[in-house]
Enzyme design. Structure first.
Site, PDB file in Angstrom:
ATOM      1  N   ASP B 135       0.416  -0.816  -0.337  1.00 12.88           N
ATOM      2  CA  ASP B 135       0.272  -0.195  -0.189  1.00 12.88           C
ATOM      3  C   ASP B 135       0.593   0.662  -0.120  1.00 12.88           C
ATOM      4  OD1 ASP B 135      -2.629   1.146  -0.273  1.00 12.88           O
ATOM      5  OD2 ASP B 135      -2.543   1.030   1.857  1.00 12.88           O
ATOM      6  N   TYR B 137       1.100   5.774  -0.258  1.00 14.77           N
ATOM      7  CA  TYR B 137       1.332   7.073   0.575  1.00 14.77           C
ATOM      8  C   TYR B 137       0.992   7.615  -0.497  1.00 14.77           C
ATOM      9  CZ  TYR B 137       1.261   9.489   4.544  1.00 14.77           C
ATOM     10  OH  TYR B 137       0.869  10.465   6.514  1.00 14.77           O
ATOM     11  N   HIS B 142      -3.705  13.644   1.357  1.00 10.36           N
ATOM     12  CA  HIS B 142      -3.478  13.010   2.647  1.00 10.36           C
ATOM     13  C   HIS B 142      -2.549  13.415   3.627  1.00 10.36           C
ATOM     14  CE1 HIS B 142      -4.819   9.299   5.074  1.00 10.36           C
ATOM     15  NE2 HIS B 142      -3.746   8.906   4.429  1.00 10.36           N
ATOM     16  N   ARG B 151       1.081  14.524  13.963  1.00 11.26           N
ATOM     17  CA  ARG B 151       2.389  15.432  13.577  1.00 11.26           C
ATOM     18  C   ARG B 151       2.817  16.555  14.377  1.00 11.26           C
ATOM     19  NH1 ARG B 151       2.619  10.710  10.951  1.00 11.26           N
ATOM     20  NH2 ARG B 151       2.510  11.574   8.724  1.00 11.26           N
ATOM     21  N   GLU B 208     -10.330   4.193   3.950  1.00 12.93           N
ATOM     22  CA  GLU B 208      -9.648   5.042   2.943  1.00 12.93           C
ATOM     23  C   GLU B 208     -10.075   4.472   1.395  1.00 12.93           C
ATOM     24  OE1 GLU B 208      -5.495   5.891   5.512  1.00 12.93           O
ATOM     25  OE2 GLU B 208      -5.432   4.120   4.597  1.00 12.93           O
ATOM     26  N   GLU B 210      -9.716   4.071  -1.421  1.00 14.07           N
ATOM     27  CA  GLU B 210      -8.317   4.037  -2.525  1.00 14.07           C
ATOM     28  C   GLU B 210      -8.410   3.532  -4.026  1.00 14.07           C
ATOM     29  OE1 GLU B 210      -4.899   1.877  -0.688  1.00 14.07           O
ATOM     30  OE2 GLU B 210      -5.367   2.792   1.407  1.00 14.07           O
ATOM     31  N   ASP B 242      -8.808   0.593   2.188  1.00 12.57           N
ATOM     32  CA  ASP B 242      -8.960   0.531   3.257  1.00 12.57           C
ATOM     33  C   ASP B 242      -8.947   0.647   4.519  1.00 12.57           C
ATOM     34  OD1 ASP B 242      -6.270  -0.026   4.554  1.00 12.57           O
ATOM     35  OD2 ASP B 242      -4.882   1.444   4.434  1.00 12.57           O
ATOM     36  N   ARG B 246      -8.257   3.670  13.818  1.00 12.02           N
ATOM     37  CA  ARG B 246      -7.194   4.997  13.689  1.00 12.02           C
ATOM     38  C   ARG B 246      -6.785   4.882  15.345  1.00 12.02           C
ATOM     39  NH1 ARG B 246      -5.969   6.233   9.017  1.00 12.02           N
ATOM     40  NH2 ARG B 246      -8.171   6.657   7.669  1.00 12.02           N
ATOM     41  N   GLN B 249      -4.308   2.311  15.353  1.00 13.35           N
ATOM     42  CA  GLN B 249      -2.993   2.274  14.627  1.00 13.35           C
ATOM     43  C   GLN B 249      -2.212   3.566  15.399  1.00 13.35           C
ATOM     44  OE1 GLN B 249      -4.816   4.487  10.709  1.00 13.35           O
ATOM     45  NE2 GLN B 249      -2.423   4.668  10.207  1.00 13.35           N
ATOM     46  N   TYR B 253       1.278   2.674  15.766  1.00 13.77           N
ATOM     47  CA  TYR B 253       2.043   2.561  14.438  1.00 13.77           C
ATOM     48  C   TYR B 253       3.821   2.550  14.789  1.00 13.77           C
ATOM     49  CZ  TYR B 253       2.419   7.089  13.798  1.00 13.77           C
ATOM     50  OH  TYR B 253       2.652   8.680  13.912  1.00 13.77           O
ATOM     51  N   LYS B 262      -4.711  -1.992  10.422  1.00 10.65           N
ATOM     52  CA  LYS B 262      -5.311  -2.189   8.852  1.00 10.65           C
ATOM     53  C   LYS B 262      -5.224  -3.695   8.710  1.00 10.65           C
ATOM     54  CE  LYS B 262      -3.873   2.041   7.357  1.00 10.65           C
ATOM     55  NZ  LYS B 262      -4.442   2.958   7.020  1.00 10.65           N
ATOM     56  N   THR B 266      -9.223  -5.421   3.978  1.00  6.54           N
ATOM     57  CA  THR B 266      -9.099  -4.854   3.301  1.00  6.54           C
ATOM     58  C   THR B 266     -10.381  -5.411   1.777  1.00  6.54           C
ATOM     59  OG1 THR B 266      -6.972  -4.488   3.195  1.00  6.54           O
ATOM     60  CG2 THR B 266      -7.739  -3.997   1.071  1.00  6.54           C
ATOM     61  N   THR B 358      -4.548   6.251   0.203  1.00  6.44           N
ATOM     62  CA  THR B 358      -6.239   7.476   0.919  1.00  6.44           C
ATOM     63  C   THR B 358      -5.913   8.083  -0.668  1.00  6.44           C
ATOM     64  OG1 THR B 358      -6.195   7.095   2.481  1.00  6.44           O
ATOM     65  CG2 THR B 358      -7.357   8.244   2.339  1.00  6.44           C
ATOM     66  N   GLU B 372     -10.407  12.538   8.009  1.00  2.95           N
ATOM     67  CA  GLU B 372     -10.064  13.629   7.132  1.00  2.95           C
ATOM     68  C   GLU B 372     -11.025  14.535   7.338  1.00  2.95           C
ATOM     69  OE1 GLU B 372      -7.694  11.067   4.527  1.00  2.95           O
ATOM     70  OE2 GLU B 372      -7.169  13.188   3.897  1.00  2.95           O
TER      71      GLU B 372
END
Lengths: 427, 427
Positions: B135, B137, B142, B151, B208, B210, B242, B246, B249, B253, B262, B266, B358, B372
């Site tokens: 997968d 990114y 996104h 972050r 997600e 995708e 996907d 959250r 995650q 992660y 995840k 899927t 995503t 989001e």
């Protein structure tokens, strides 16, 4: 009580060299190719490879419920799907067939010619079709060493580490058996002091000393299995070299983890040593503090006393042992790893493989990677040929060996040995 | 010049509803199960599923070099291995067979009864055996949104993002086709304000939006393929949800990336739309600044104008469209993703799948996840039934649809639709 394959008094009518990893008490499973281009499931005793497909055709497994072509296959997946009871019946039967007191095969030159090969006359293959490969990160010493070097020395262990057997998905398509050479990968890196990345051959190729376990069909999607059932789903173990390119890894790994730094190659030893063979070597793992959440709690001895060692052999030179470690140092057990993996309903199938993560011990000579052994290249290792190594050089061969031993028996894995070739250059 | 499958003047003798995703110019490939429990490779025109195995047996592919059982299989892997030339010959032949001017099948009631099914009478399966799933990114929007929330808002995009199509390995064993429900996962999380984690049902289950592409056999281990060859190895595309937890995650992660957050599920759309069918919808992707390193540079139009939309359907209620996005927003192209993936020699095989990551667009109503769209749950979305959603609730169905359209033709993917069930409770 019937005699099992583990009985240490058993001897085989096949010669087993002193200190062999493969006495009649081992009976590992693998897949090999003969000089006649026949692929078969097999086992090994001493320096002999034994064709289980031929044994089955000659009716040596009579009375055990197996499909007709169970061993005339190029993977062990179907056999592993049959479950623990069948694995035991077959392994005990093989021990009986090769027991020195059993004349059935011993005295049949005709059958022996069909069934038994010198180990040097066969080519070992991948033992299973690996649908999914997961790699854990379960050595506290390794996680701490990496944290000190790459992140914050004061808070080397990340906050989740003592609560979760941290793991991630690896790449199945580049898992290869011992003996297959590996090209130094090309890749994108950010050289120290640079603002922009460059593309070229990795300069920091490393091994990682690991083991891996191979599962049977564990669950259906959506369901989980608890820690107290987890071991029933583990068929056996192999040695694993998780080839790593440290410079690629450092640049690419945030925020989704290692990718091209790892997926160029993963090498494994070709014989799967069964959990039944390893049973006598159970031992306690490290104390877990804080106590894990209930879904990760286990009772009894969940670690195994497996001696591990890594050698580097420069081209045309003798080997130098660079690390001696032990599987028992791992903080998280296989039972915990597998229960955690299915705790969200993730499906695990026959032939799936789960790596331990780098197995570093408490002392500097037990670290499981060059990154740690040379502390990021600061303290090069002296080789027996007088040369020095910060990381792995072109044409070096990396060899991982592993074995269990007590007063009565030695159960070993053989080795995973692979040479690092120079980068592949597209013509 | 011969007429190809893409000729927009073609009409089929099979009825195709207005606005169908599957006119005779599409000819996607999939695998379905009939009511007679036969599994076969098939295609779709309008609301009809067409059994390609039966067509082959009836000699409709005469003159095309195919193995006898090419379509009487439960995956497309072998067909995809045959390469682009064969895909084109077969797709053009199918268009010819169903062209309104061709009486061969049209006028044979006997053959039609064997070959053609109402789409509601078949059950779609996974179209390929997915050896490895990667997968990416690759949406700048996104990655920026996630970076702002999780972050540093001032440095939302990590330093490597504009230089590398960042990606990671996903789990193949839990990829399921549209229609298969998914359990809300259990997992370990660190609730806000807590010092120690807890185990329980995820409270923040998300979709997600995708797409994914499916490859043929690309390379041997150790070798790479350049960007200018990469598209030749892409068979086609599907829609992908996907599924993401959250809260799991966020806790798990670091440092190795998402894992149990995840790999519980899927979901993909079952019909693989070929790159040939998508060819008329090529367009330019976003300008790449800084210029990528040479091994990632491409020429010409490498994006595709694919309209994407996501709906949430609460149980027994009508759907609400929650996002409208477009594949063309992606910063990194499929050619760049695949060339990057093999740049280190990583082997890519027939049936491997690579997700886009995503696909968020530039405006808030084009974001590709609830994370989001609701900005971490702060701005709930209003549903048509009056309820609100911060994340996905039990028994909600998430539906992703996608299509390309110009003045002459519409080429669509159908949908990937899957319901979120309550957590599985072990008895």
């Amino acid at each position: 009580m019937p005699i099992t394959a583990n009985d240490t008094k058993r001897k085989s009518w096949l010669e087993v060299p002193d200190n062999s990893d493969f006495p009649i008490q081992n009976i590992p499973f693998g897949v090999f190719l003969t000089k006649e281009n026949v692929v078969t499931v097999g086992t090994r005793i001493g320096d002999y490879a034994i064709d289980l497909g031929a044994l089955q055709q000659l009716n040596y497994f009579e009375g055990i419920d197996l499909t007709d072509d169970m061993f005339m296959q190029d993977t062990l997946n179907d056999f592993i799907s049959d479950g623990k009871k069948t694995w035991r019946l077959v392994r005990n039967r093989i021990a009986d067939i090769f027991d020195e007191t059993n004349p059935q095969l011993r005295d049949s030159t005709k059958d022996r010619d069909i069934v038994i090969f010198n180990i040097d006359d066969v080519e070992m293959q991948l033992p299973v079709l690996i649908g999914d490969y997961t790699d854990f990160y379960s050595s506290r010493e390794h996680a701490t060493n990496v944290g000190k070097m790459f992140r914050d020395p004061e808070n080397a262990l990340l906050p989740n580490w003592l609560h979760i057997p941290v793991g991630y998905h690896g790449r199945s398509s580049t898992i290869v058996p011992s003996g297959i050479p590996v090209h130094r990968p090309m890749g994108q890196t950010l050289p120290a002091g640079h603002d922009t990345p460059v593309f070229g051959a990795s300069r920091l190729v490393d091994f990682e000393l690991e083991t891996a376990f191979i599962t049977t069909d564990v669950n259906v999607m959506g369901e989980n299995i608890p820690t107290y059932e987890a071991e029933d789903y583990i068929f056996g173990m192999v040695l694993l070299n998780d080839w790593s390119a440290r410079d690629i890894q450092k640049w690419e790994y945030v925020p989704l983890g290692p990718f091209l730094a790892k997926n160029f190659a993963t090498s494994i030893s070709p014989w799967i040593v069964t959990m039944d063979a390893l049973e006598p070597f159970r031992t306690k793992g490290p104390k877990q503090d804080p106590t894990p959440l209930p879904y990760l709690q286990t009772k009894g001895k969940k670690a195994f006393d497996i001696h591990l060692e890594v050698s580097i052999q420069p081209e045309n030179q003798e080997e130098t042992i660079v690390s001696k470690s032990n599987f028992k140092y791992l903080y998280w057990s296989m039972a915990q790893q597998l229960a955690h993996h299915t705790s969200n309903g993730c499906r695990v199938n026959s032939g799936d493989m789960m790596g331990s993560g780098t197995i570093s011990g408490p002392t500097p000579d037990s670290f499981g990677s060059m990154l740690e052994l040379t502390w990021g290249g600061k303290n090069p290792l002296k080789m027996n040929d007088g040369s020095e190594r910060k990381f792995i050089e072109d044409n070096d061969t990396v060899i991982i060996r592993g074995f269990c031993e007590n007063a009565e028996v030695r159960i070993g894995f053989g080795e995973v040995s692979s040479q690092l070739l120079p980068p592949f250059i597209r013509q």
